[in-house]
Scaffold this motif. Structure first.
Motif, short mmCIF file in Angstrom:
data_model
loop_
_atom_site.label_atom_id
_atom_site.label_comp_id
_atom_site.label_asym_id
_atom_site.label_seq_id
_atom_site.Cartn_x
_atom_site.Cartn_y
_atom_site.Cartn_z
N ASP A 16 0.91 -1.05 0.10
CA ASP A 16 -0.18 -0.03 -0.12
C ASP A 16 1.02 1.23 -0.11
N TYR A 83 -9.93 -2.03 -18.09
CA TYR A 83 -8.69 -2.54 -18.02
C TYR A 83 -8.02 -3.31 -19.05
N VAL A 108 -15.15 -3.59 -11.00
CA VAL A 108 -14.23 -2.47 -10.74
C VAL A 108 -14.47 -1.13 -10.88
N THR A 109 -14.50 -0.20 -9.83
CA THR A 109 -14.86 0.95 -9.84
C THR A 109 -14.01 1.86 -10.71
N GLU A 112 -11.06 2.35 -8.52
CA GLU A 112 -10.10 1.00 -8.64
C GLU A 112 -9.43 1.05 -9.99
N LYS A 115 -6.64 3.45 -10.11
CA LYS A 115 -5.47 3.26 -9.38
C LYS A 115 -4.50 2.08 -10.13
N LYS A 116 -5.31 1.05 -10.82
CA LYS A 116 -5.01 0.20 -11.69
C LYS A 116 -3.92 0.70 -12.80
N SER A 146 -5.39 9.99 -5.99
CA SER A 146 -5.20 8.50 -6.58
C SER A 146 -4.75 8.80 -8.09
#
Length: 171
Positions: A16, A83, A108-109, A112, A115-116, A146
């Protein structure tokens, strides 16, 4: 930091912390690149990915982007599909130049997905805008922290889209 993040033994709180550091560095680089735009890379042929779980919203945002002057606008129904599309496009040598994603989606929001993208060594430079009904300061700060390139609060209209994304076109 990216190399350290790729090591399998980096897990839990340590992972993290590394992700947070990487996202901060990516945000700084992206902000600096935006401050000094490369006009030669901006054109109507920019490839855009619209991500939203509501089909009608995907179509509306695609229509707005086409009206702005973009000619290549693809759509994905959630962050997981997006993604996959982002990776496939990059691997084929035809990467997306811009992502416009809803925040609140199943699987997957948008956050999220962001961040990926920001922690993916192939995709991290991709400009990424979140569109959401979450307009409070807390959510805006979370998006910026983010690595969001930009943030738009619903309802979004043609004028807002044109103003926000005109820098990605030769105008």
């Amino acid at each position: 930091t990216q190399d350290r993040l790729d090591q399998p033994e980096v897990t839990g709180p340590e992972r993290d912390r590394f992700e947070e550091k990487l996202i901060t560095m990516v945000s700084i680089v992206n902000k600096l690149e935006k401050a000094i735009p490369d006009k030669d890379n901006k054109s109507t042929s920019a490839k855009v990915l619209v991500v939203d779980d509501v089909e009608s919203m995907r179509k509306v945002h695609r229509h707005y982007l086409l009206d702005c002057g973009f000619r290549d606008v693809s759509m994905a129904e959630d962050g997981l599909r997006a993604y996959t599309m982002l990776r496939k496009a990059h691997d084929s040598g035809m990467p997306f130049d811009l992502v416009v994603s809803d925040w609140e989606m199943p699987k997957v929001t948008g956050l999220e997905l962001l961040k990926k993208v920001r922690t993916d060594k192939k995709l991290w430079r991709t400009p990424f805008f979140l569109i959401t009904s979450l307009g409070d300061k807390k959510h805006i700060i979370e998006a910026i922290n983010s690595g969001a390139t930009g943030y738009m609060v619903k309802p979004v209209n043609q004028k807002m889209m044109t103003k926000k994304f005109s820098e990605y076109l030769n105008t």
